[in-house]
Design a protein around this motif. Sequence first.
Motif, short mmCIF file in Angstrom:
data_model
loop_
_atom_site.label_atom_id
_atom_site.label_comp_id
_atom_site.label_asym_id
_atom_site.label_seq_id
_atom_site.Cartn_x
_atom_site.Cartn_y
_atom_site.Cartn_z
N ILE A 4 6.84 -0.65 -2.71
CA ILE A 4 5.47 -1.10 -2.94
C ILE A 4 5.42 -2.61 -2.75
O ILE A 4 6.17 -3.36 -3.39
CB ILE A 4 4.99 -0.72 -4.36
CG1 ILE A 4 5.08 0.81 -4.52
CG2 ILE A 4 3.55 -1.20 -4.61
CD1 ILE A 4 4.86 1.28 -5.93
N ASN A 5 4.54 -3.02 -1.84
CA ASN A 5 4.37 -4.45 -1.58
C ASN A 5 3.28 -5.04 -2.47
O ASN A 5 2.33 -4.34 -2.79
CB ASN A 5 4.01 -4.67 -0.11
CG ASN A 5 5.24 -4.65 0.77
OD1 ASN A 5 6.28 -5.16 0.39
ND2 ASN A 5 5.11 -4.05 1.95
N PRO A 6 3.40 -6.31 -2.83
CA PRO A 6 4.52 -7.21 -2.55
C PRO A 6 5.75 -6.83 -3.38
O PRO A 6 5.61 -6.42 -4.53
CB PRO A 6 4.00 -8.58 -3.00
CG PRO A 6 2.53 -8.45 -3.24
CD PRO A 6 2.27 -7.01 -3.50
N ILE A 7 6.93 -7.02 -2.79
CA ILE A 7 8.16 -6.72 -3.53
C ILE A 7 8.51 -7.84 -4.50
O ILE A 7 9.14 -7.59 -5.52
CB ILE A 7 9.35 -6.44 -2.58
CG1 ILE A 7 9.50 -7.55 -1.54
CG2 ILE A 7 9.22 -5.07 -1.94
CD1 ILE A 7 10.78 -7.48 -0.75
N ALA A 303 6.53 -9.73 0.84
CA ALA A 303 6.43 -8.30 1.17
C ALA A 303 7.54 -7.92 2.15
O ALA A 303 8.20 -8.79 2.73
CB ALA A 303 5.07 -8.00 1.78
N LEU A 304 7.72 -6.61 2.33
CA LEU A 304 8.77 -6.08 3.20
C LEU A 304 8.15 -5.08 4.17
O LEU A 304 7.28 -4.31 3.76
CB LEU A 304 9.81 -5.37 2.34
CG LEU A 304 11.05 -4.84 3.06
CD1 LEU A 304 12.09 -5.96 3.18
CD2 LEU A 304 11.67 -3.68 2.29
N GLN A 305 8.56 -5.09 5.42
CA GLN A 305 8.05 -4.11 6.42
C GLN A 305 9.21 -3.49 7.16
O GLN A 305 10.25 -4.14 7.37
CB GLN A 305 7.13 -4.81 7.45
CG GLN A 305 5.97 -5.57 6.84
CD GLN A 305 5.03 -4.70 6.04
OE1 GLN A 305 4.86 -3.51 6.33
NE2 GLN A 305 4.42 -5.26 5.00
N ARG A 306 8.99 -2.23 7.60
CA ARG A 306 9.99 -1.57 8.43
C ARG A 306 9.76 -2.00 9.88
O ARG A 306 8.62 -2.09 10.33
CB ARG A 306 9.83 -0.06 8.32
CG ARG A 306 11.14 0.66 8.21
CD ARG A 306 10.88 2.08 7.79
NE ARG A 306 10.81 2.94 8.97
CZ ARG A 306 11.85 3.28 9.69
NH1 ARG A 306 13.07 2.82 9.39
NH2 ARG A 306 11.73 4.08 10.73
#
Length: 551
Positions: A4-7, A303-306
């Motif tokens: 879940i963003n933001p991490i 945040a994190l993205q694939r």
Amino acid sequence: MEIINPILRGFNPDPSILRVGEDYYIATSTFEYFPGVQIHHSRDLAHWRLLTRPLNRVSQLDLRGVGASQGVWAPDLSFWQGTYYLLYTLVTSFYCNMYDTHNYMVTATDIRGPWSQPIRLSGYGFDPSLFHDTDGCKYVLSMVTDHRIPKKYAGRLVLQQLDAVTCAPLGAAKEIYAADPIYLEGPHLYRHEGLYYLFAADTGTGEEHGQSVLRSASVWGPYEMYHPSYAVRTDPREAWSMLTARHAPDHPLQKAGHADLVQTQTGEWYAVHLCGRPGKQRNAPDAPRFPNARRYPLGRETALQRITWAQGWPVLANGTALPDVTLPAPALPPHPWPLPPAMDHFDAAQLDIRWQTLRLPLGETELSLTERPGHLRLFGGDGLSARGSQSMVLQRVTEPHCDMETVVSFEPALFKQMAGMILWYDSDNYIYLHLTHDEQLGKVVTLLTAENKRYAYPAGFVPILCGFPVRLRMRVRDGDVCCSFAVGQAEWQPIGDALDVTFLSDEACNEGWFTGTMTGLCCQDLTGSRLYADFDAFWYQALPLDTMDER
Ligand code: 6LW
């Protein structure tokens, strides 16, 4: 498992991510707060804990006199053959013609430190990063600032080789890209399948922010910029961002950009980037800066993205430029950490890692955790505008809804002695619920607000009994704060009306650009007698977004 963003919630911008074996680390900027740089740790990319702050000695980092939102910018974390490298910029002049943006490197063999004394790097601008090529050669890259008017070139990136052992410069820095008129910064280099990939944040750090990617067969260039087929461009001069929310104002994650790539030990790719969760409130249409802009009191978060690869270019796995709010976690064993307790009883010999101070660490003359066991004793120091040491401890506000509470024993004899709980953006912008003394009323509780140096006492001065601990409470809901107090075991009493807190944001604060709202405890004694306040505990509880209980 879902991410879940933001991490990293609350003010945590300019993320740099590093994997060493099965451990992941993210470094984020800390500006005028001490110790410098936050390093967070994870083993599954979903659960993160704050691990350490490497710049923790005044001999490494002395922020005396440094302005709000200056100080430590854009850390870059890397690892090579048993050594961790951390590069960062120490900003001491900004909002002016010639910026002083000194770039430094520190190293350590253990991520928890100790980290070395800083080595100054030759600098052309801010956001330095270190690239370790597969052949062992090292390079430092950065953006370029330019004070000439009109500015000759925007968006220039430079690369300089460093000696692989001593890290001394090997030859001059060379320009490897000039993206005029697109403003580029936050460069990071990677090598993937024989090519060099250059990541750069584009178009400032507000709602126009984005992420550009370039590649070259040689580390020195020429670099070709990726033109993603999905890129929406409404102006031919607009950046070709592979990640941006600039065309989606209703998207929950705005300001997306300043990304950094990582590959898992199982071969999956992810990128961290900064983002912001907008509030509903806006600046006035005639505000001197950012008229009508939405406000982001939580600051810029991480945040994190694939990431997947398409025709040799890294793209978001969702096939668009928009950051995902939730995404599947990588195929790594889940590794949750114990949640930090909401209540800090001040029982430990050291302050909990969540706390930071302004510009300098607090020594025995400002703070004690032993004089009265189970209490944080703050000795009254300089006023709230001081740019040296202040007797204040602060932590991040991490959600739009949260509660703070403390119990303070403080017996002021003069109006120049104050202690209490604060919501803080910078020395010109805060809401201070505190105890002090009034010549007519005796001991009082009051609220002092500062909004761009406009000062007010919106609740007047409420007399209270001496000799009892006083509970103080702030409840933040959707852009407002309600303050209350209770003397001894008496009932809670509200003080003043609900107050807007959204001005505690980069958009609304005149000197601010880059931080976010903090909360904490402080004590001033402007007479120099260092009258102390004892805080029994501090309670910070972030609430789920749909909580709207009674205030
Ligand atoms: C960061 C730079 C930036 O170093 O903001 O606008 C600075 N761009 O990339 C501080 O976060």
